[in-house]
Design a protein around this motif. Structure first.
Motif, PDB file in Angstrom:
ATOM      1  N   MET A 170      -0.545  19.687 -67.626  1.00 25.74           N
ATOM      2  CA  MET A 170      -0.167  19.076 -66.458  1.00 25.74           C
ATOM      3  C   MET A 170       1.380  18.896 -66.144  1.00 25.74           C
ATOM      4  O   MET A 170       2.190  18.927 -67.254  1.00 25.74           O
ATOM      5  CB  MET A 170      -0.706  17.394 -66.561  1.00 25.74           C
ATOM      6  CG  MET A 170      -0.527  16.759 -65.492  1.00 25.74           C
ATOM      7  SD  MET A 170      -1.366  15.361 -65.578  1.00 25.74           S
ATOM      8  CE  MET A 170      -0.817  14.417 -66.966  1.00 25.74           C
ATOM      9  N   ASP A 224      -0.399  18.721 -76.599  1.00 25.77           N
ATOM     10  CA  ASP A 224      -0.091  17.590 -75.869  1.00 25.77           C
ATOM     11  C   ASP A 224       1.693  17.218 -75.960  1.00 25.77           C
ATOM     12  O   ASP A 224       1.995  16.193 -75.891  1.00 25.77           O
ATOM     13  CB  ASP A 224      -0.698  16.475 -76.227  1.00 25.77           C
ATOM     14  CG  ASP A 224      -2.276  16.480 -76.006  1.00 25.77           C
ATOM     15  OD1 ASP A 224      -2.431  16.995 -74.954  1.00 25.77           O
ATOM     16  OD2 ASP A 224      -3.165  15.841 -76.746  1.00 25.77           O
ATOM     17  N   THR A 242       3.299  18.743 -69.765  1.00 29.91           N
ATOM     18  CA  THR A 242       2.863  18.259 -70.756  1.00 29.91           C
ATOM     19  C   THR A 242       1.867  19.394 -71.136  1.00 29.91           C
ATOM     20  O   THR A 242       1.260  20.311 -70.466  1.00 29.91           O
ATOM     21  CB  THR A 242       1.345  17.365 -70.625  1.00 29.91           C
ATOM     22  OG1 THR A 242       2.032  15.933 -69.838  1.00 29.91           O
ATOM     23  CG2 THR A 242       0.528  16.953 -71.674  1.00 29.91           C
ATOM     24  N   LYS A 298       8.514  13.431 -60.110  1.00 30.64           N
ATOM     25  CA  LYS A 298       8.939  12.026 -59.285  1.00 30.64           C
ATOM     26  C   LYS A 298      10.312  11.773 -59.169  1.00 30.64           C
ATOM     27  O   LYS A 298      11.108  12.677 -59.695  1.00 30.64           O
ATOM     28  CB  LYS A 298       8.346  10.863 -59.878  1.00 30.64           C
ATOM     29  CG  LYS A 298       8.809  10.483 -61.340  1.00 30.64           C
ATOM     30  CD  LYS A 298       8.238   9.495 -61.818  1.00 30.64           C
ATOM     31  CE  LYS A 298       8.832   9.234 -63.140  1.00 30.64           C
ATOM     32  NZ  LYS A 298       8.044   7.917 -63.951  1.00 30.64           N
ATOM     33  N   GLN A 351       4.172   6.331 -68.329  1.00 28.27           N
ATOM     34  CA  GLN A 351       3.528   7.057 -67.083  1.00 28.27           C
ATOM     35  C   GLN A 351       2.211   7.115 -67.429  1.00 28.27           C
ATOM     36  O   GLN A 351       1.777   7.355 -68.942  1.00 28.27           O
ATOM     37  CB  GLN A 351       4.224   8.566 -67.027  1.00 28.27           C
ATOM     38  CG  GLN A 351       5.573   8.395 -66.583  1.00 28.27           C
ATOM     39  CD  GLN A 351       6.115   9.915 -66.662  1.00 28.27           C
ATOM     40  OE1 GLN A 351       5.202  10.824 -67.110  1.00 28.27           O
ATOM     41  NE2 GLN A 351       7.293  10.260 -66.164  1.00 28.27           N
ATOM     42  N   THR A 397       3.937  17.004 -63.735  1.00 29.91           N
ATOM     43  CA  THR A 397       4.309  16.117 -62.586  1.00 29.91           C
ATOM     44  C   THR A 397       5.609  15.834 -62.239  1.00 29.91           C
ATOM     45  O   THR A 397       6.601  16.103 -63.177  1.00 29.91           O
ATOM     46  CB  THR A 397       3.736  14.647 -62.968  1.00 29.91           C
ATOM     47  OG1 THR A 397       4.458  14.013 -64.048  1.00 29.91           O
ATOM     48  CG2 THR A 397       2.368  14.471 -63.369  1.00 29.91           C
ATOM     49  N   SER A 440       0.402   9.596 -67.053  1.00 28.53           N
ATOM     50  CA  SER A 440      -0.099  10.969 -67.840  1.00 28.53           C
ATOM     51  C   SER A 440       0.277  10.638 -69.543  1.00 28.53           C
ATOM     52  O   SER A 440      -0.472  11.098 -70.322  1.00 28.53           O
ATOM     53  CB  SER A 440       0.714  12.104 -67.329  1.00 28.53           C
ATOM     54  OG  SER A 440       2.004  11.724 -67.197  1.00 28.53           O
ATOM     55  N   SER A 441       1.228  10.021 -69.689  1.00 25.70           N
ATOM     56  CA  SER A 441       1.611   9.788 -71.001  1.00 25.70           C
ATOM     57  C   SER A 441       0.628   8.692 -71.693  1.00 25.70           C
ATOM     58  O   SER A 441       0.110   8.935 -72.860  1.00 25.70           O
ATOM     59  CB  SER A 441       3.056   9.028 -71.116  1.00 25.70           C
ATOM     60  OG  SER A 441       3.367   8.676 -72.537  1.00 25.70           O
ATOM     61  N   THR A 467       8.083  16.158 -65.586  1.00 23.43           N
ATOM     62  CA  THR A 467       7.187  15.925 -66.762  1.00 23.43           C
ATOM     63  C   THR A 467       6.079  17.065 -67.155  1.00 23.43           C
ATOM     64  O   THR A 467       5.495  17.123 -66.328  1.00 23.43           O
ATOM     65  CB  THR A 467       6.610  14.380 -67.204  1.00 23.43           C
ATOM     66  OG1 THR A 467       7.431  13.484 -66.742  1.00 23.43           O
ATOM     67  CG2 THR A 467       5.806  14.447 -68.217  1.00 23.43           C
ATOM     68  N   VAL A 498      -2.439  10.916 -72.505  1.00 19.56           N
ATOM     69  CA  VAL A 498      -2.352  11.896 -73.550  1.00 19.56           C
ATOM     70  C   VAL A 498      -2.331  10.941 -74.829  1.00 19.56           C
ATOM     71  O   VAL A 498      -3.005  11.285 -76.024  1.00 19.56           O
ATOM     72  CB  VAL A 498      -0.820  12.403 -73.403  1.00 19.56           C
ATOM     73  CG1 VAL A 498      -0.488  13.334 -74.810  1.00 19.56           C
ATOM     74  CG2 VAL A 498      -0.789  13.489 -72.356  1.00 19.56           C
ATOM     75  N   GLU A 527       4.932   9.782 -57.279  1.00 19.67           N
ATOM     76  CA  GLU A 527       4.832  10.948 -58.424  1.00 19.67           C
ATOM     77  C   GLU A 527       3.748  11.673 -58.046  1.00 19.67           C
ATOM     78  O   GLU A 527       2.791  11.533 -57.573  1.00 19.67           O
ATOM     79  CB  GLU A 527       4.349  10.358 -59.772  1.00 19.67           C
ATOM     80  CG  GLU A 527       4.448  11.548 -60.884  1.00 19.67           C
ATOM     81  CD  GLU A 527       4.282  10.858 -62.271  1.00 19.67           C
ATOM     82  OE1 GLU A 527       4.845  11.075 -63.199  1.00 19.67           O
ATOM     83  OE2 GLU A 527       3.283  10.062 -62.360  1.00 19.67           O
ATOM     84  N   ILE A 550       5.204  17.119 -74.867  1.00 22.72           N
ATOM     85  CA  ILE A 550       5.722  16.428 -73.404  1.00 22.72           C
ATOM     86  C   ILE A 550       7.271  16.902 -73.455  1.00 22.72           C
ATOM     87  O   ILE A 550       7.865  16.592 -74.280  1.00 22.72           O
ATOM     88  CB  ILE A 550       5.435  15.018 -73.246  1.00 22.72           C
ATOM     89  CG1 ILE A 550       3.703  14.833 -73.287  1.00 22.72           C
ATOM     90  CG2 ILE A 550       6.064  14.643 -72.021  1.00 22.72           C
ATOM     91  CD1 ILE A 550       3.677  13.335 -72.887  1.00 22.72           C
TER      92      ILE A 550
END
Lengths: 186, 507
Positions: free
Chosen positions: B98, B153, B149, B102, A160, B100, A162-163, B147, A166, B110, B155
């Motif tokens: 963050m 960081d 975050t 989807k 992703q 997200t 976002s991943s 997801t 990061v 997403e 996740i």
């Protein structure tokens, strides 16, 4: 045409070398230049300049990997052109984003008293990059050498966005630590 | 060192390091991993197979990326349901960077969630009852992928359907009664059309089809249920919106501003964010949506006025910065851009949220001084009204009442010229309370005597203002506070005009 055959043409001062190089790596070069300059016209001019540089460099040089050799020339020329353009007006686009991210790894942009040992820095960066896990290395090189968009990188790696962002953030932190440990004045 | 120096130096990387980047990279097949590892778990040989899986195969990642997939390893061990349940409960908007969401069916849509939406989803997920774990051999087409975050960081990935939930790769059956409600609402955020009402259907929507409408102030993380009269007005504004078509670019931030949630009598729901012309996760090109947006913000303003204290969408730092003496600032008017308030005495200020700037508008006391009016704790008292005209302009009126020598009360009114940030005294005006509703005052500021102004509740036939007057129980025991319906009049000889815009009064 094989790289070795193209290089032979350069050594023979045969202008077909340029044509063959354009055919083999033209798109690749334009992609690199366009990521930095975000202007097809500027990118095209940059690639033409790169071909001239290549003509001047070979011989005497005989690159082992023509594509990468050429890619570095294009990147450097594009970056020079970007800096020239930026002096005329404030730039935008992907490279500014890339540079802003890299600013996290250094401190004062205006620290003009800092004397850079460019060769040592390059060596240190190569060591850092080589020590990265394979995927981090792909991310780091893709983003900060080729100036690829985060979305593009994420797609390539099947992760992703976002991943991806990061992980790049983590790599930048690591780079800053590495440079500090190596004694570079940030 | 400049960032440009660093970028230039990266240009000198060894060519050997560049090679792998220019080749086509293998795609990460996250869910192929789940299937593969799950299959091993079923066979009871997961621990033996895993290292081999991690180090080879064209769809798998190199061994060094194993850390990222560490949670998946838990699948071959006994999952700790209570720990997972705690992990769900620990999801907190404040500690996330963050979020997200989807759908597996349309991952290209997403959406990044924000504000109220995150709070809602986290609260709903916390309600999920994790039942027995199971091996998820394939990712359901209808699943949603959340997801998160978080700090450092970290996740967290949550995959859920109506009856299953996978937390960081460990799948559980969940109570379908709870899961169904969460899923059906969440699915709208990513534009799954299974439960979506087409905006074109709004034009034929009737009141009978609507169970309830909730308006959300996302910035302040507040929601209010609309009363029937407001639902009627809301529906009229909604019907007037012309949905031209789906916007090409679907990049959006969800939930920054104003939102409406409609629940229909058949149980389906629709989320509308008019600020972004966003309906159930899809952005539309629209026309004539501004009245709906204005209506939403007016509603929010009125809802805050109904509260026994105001929730200002800004930090308390600036509020403290204008704390003077023993009085508290009171709210006169606020919208998404700025806030007008008194310093608790007689100064009036405007605060611009975007600029973070505080502007002095004027001082009623000074104006009274100039007029030779006695002032002080017993000499006068102040009150403010605000109104939003049909053209969207805001008008604010402040009044000061004082006792004359003969014992009678005299009113002086001041129109707030927002554009020029100044007070203009108005004459020949009066107001009267035509209705009032008492309520129990429950302010945290109890113990102080203060008055604060009102935000308007618009009605179809004109303006109406609510005065919200809080009085100290110690001063007036049992008096409490009240909401009052105010009628404004401009007096010209024998002619009395009602509902005159304040600006007209000031002329």
């Amino acid at each position: 045409m094989e790289d070795s055959r193209i290089i032979e043409l350069f050594f023979a001062r045969d202008e077909a070398a340029i044509e063959e190089t354009q055919q083999a790596y033209g798109t690749y070069c334009r992609t690199i230049a366009d990521r930095i300059l975000e202007s097809p016209e500027d990118a095209e001019e940059c690639v033409n300049d790169a071909m001239l540089r290549l003509w001047e460099a070979i011989p005497p040089q005989k690159p082992a990997r023509l594509r990468l050799f050429l890619g570095k020339i294009v990147r450097n020329l594009a970056f020079d052109r970007y800096k020239m353009r930026k002096t005329a007006k404030r730039g935008g686009g992907e490279l500014n984003a890339v540079l802003d991210e890299l600013a996290e790894c250094v401190a004062d942009e205006n620290d003009v008293e800092t004397v850079l040992d460019t060769r040592a820095l390059r060596r240190s960066l190569s060591e850092f990059t080589a020590a990265l896990p394979s995927r981090d290395r792909r991310l780091f090189v893709g983003r900060y050498f080729y100036a690829k968009r985060i979305g593009e990188l994420a797609k390539e790696l099947g992760i992703q966005e976002s991943s991806c962002a990061v992980q790049l953030c983590r790599i930048r932190k690591k780079l800053r630590q590495h440079l500090e440990q190596e004694g570079f004045s940030l | 060192m400049k960032r440009e120096d660093l970028f230039a130096a990266i240009g000198g990387l060894d060519e050997s390091l560049l090679e792998e980047n220019v080749t086509e990279l293998p795609k990460r097949r996250h869910y192929a991993w789940i299937t593969a590892i799950a299959a091993c778990a079923v066979l009871g040989v997961g621990a033996l197979c895993l290292p081999k899986l991690l180090s080879g195969g064209d769809t798998l990642q190199p061994a060094e990326s194993v850390d990222e997939f560490h949670p998946l390893l838990e699948m071959v061990e006994e999952p700790d349901i209570s720990a997972a349940q705690e992990q769900l409960a620990a999801l907190d908007k404040k500690s996330t960077k963050m979020v997200t969401l989807k759908s597996v069916a349309a991952p290209e849509h997403e959406v990044r969630l924000e504000g109220f939406t995150i709070t809602w989803l986290f609260e709903e997920l916390e309600k999920s009852l994790l039942l027995e774990p199971f091996v998820m051999t394939e990712l359901p087409e209808e699943a949603l992928v959340l997801t998160v975050t978080g700090a450092q960081d970290v996740i967290t990935e949550i995959i859920f359907t109506e009856d299953t939930l996978a937390l960081n790769g460990t799948a559980y059956h969940i109570d379908p009664e709870i899961g169904n409600a969460i899923y059906r609402n969440a699915v709208q955020l990513v534009g799954n059309r299974k439960y979506l009402r087409d905006p074109e259907a709004f034009s034929t929507l009737t009141l009978e089809e609507i169970e309830q409408v909730v308006v959300a102030d996302v910035k302040a993380n507040q929601t209010f249920r609309l009363q029937d009269a407001h639902i009627r007005t809301f529906l009229e504004h909604l019907k007037a919106v012309d949905f031209v078509g789906v916007r090409e670019s679907q990049e959006l931030l969800v939930g920054d501003g104003l939102g409406f949630d409609i629940t229909y009598t058949d149980g389906t729901t629709t989320s509308i964010s008019p600020s972004y012309t966003y309906v159930n996760g899809i952005l539309y090109d629209v026309e004539n949506i501004q009245p709906l947006v204005d209506f939403g913000y007016r509603l929010l303003a009125s809802k805050y006025a109904d509260s026994d204290f105001f929730i200002l969408p800004a930090s308390e730092e600036w509020l403290n910065s204008i704390y003077f003496g023993s009085e508290f600032p009171y709210f006169v008017y606020g919208d998404e851009d700025h806030c007008i308030f008194s310093d608790g005495m007689s100064g009036l200020y405007a605060f611009d949220f975007d600029e973070g700037a505080l502007t002095f508008v004027g001082n009623i006391e000074d104006s009274l001084d100039k007029a030779g009016v006695p002032h002080g704790a017993e000499g006068w008292n102040g009150i403010s009204f605000s109104a939003i005209r049909e053209d969207g302009k805001v008008e604010i009126l402040c009044t000061a009442s004082y006792q004359q020598e003969d014992g009678t009360l005299k009113e002086r009114g001041f129109y707030v010229d927002l554009e020029n940030r100044k007070l203009i005294e108005i004459r020949n005006f009066e107001y009267r309370i035509i209705d009032r509703i008492d309520f129990t005052y429950n302010s945290p500021y109890n113990g102080f005597d203060f008055l604060f102004g009102a935000a308007p509740i618009p009605l179809e036939d004109g303006y109406i203002c609510f005065e919200n007057s809080g009085l100290n129980n110690e001063v007036l025991p049992g008096e409490g506070s009240h909401l009052a319906m105010i009628e404004l009049r401009k007096v010209k000889g024998d002619v009395v005009e009602s509902w005159v815009p304040f600006a007209e009064l000031a002329k």
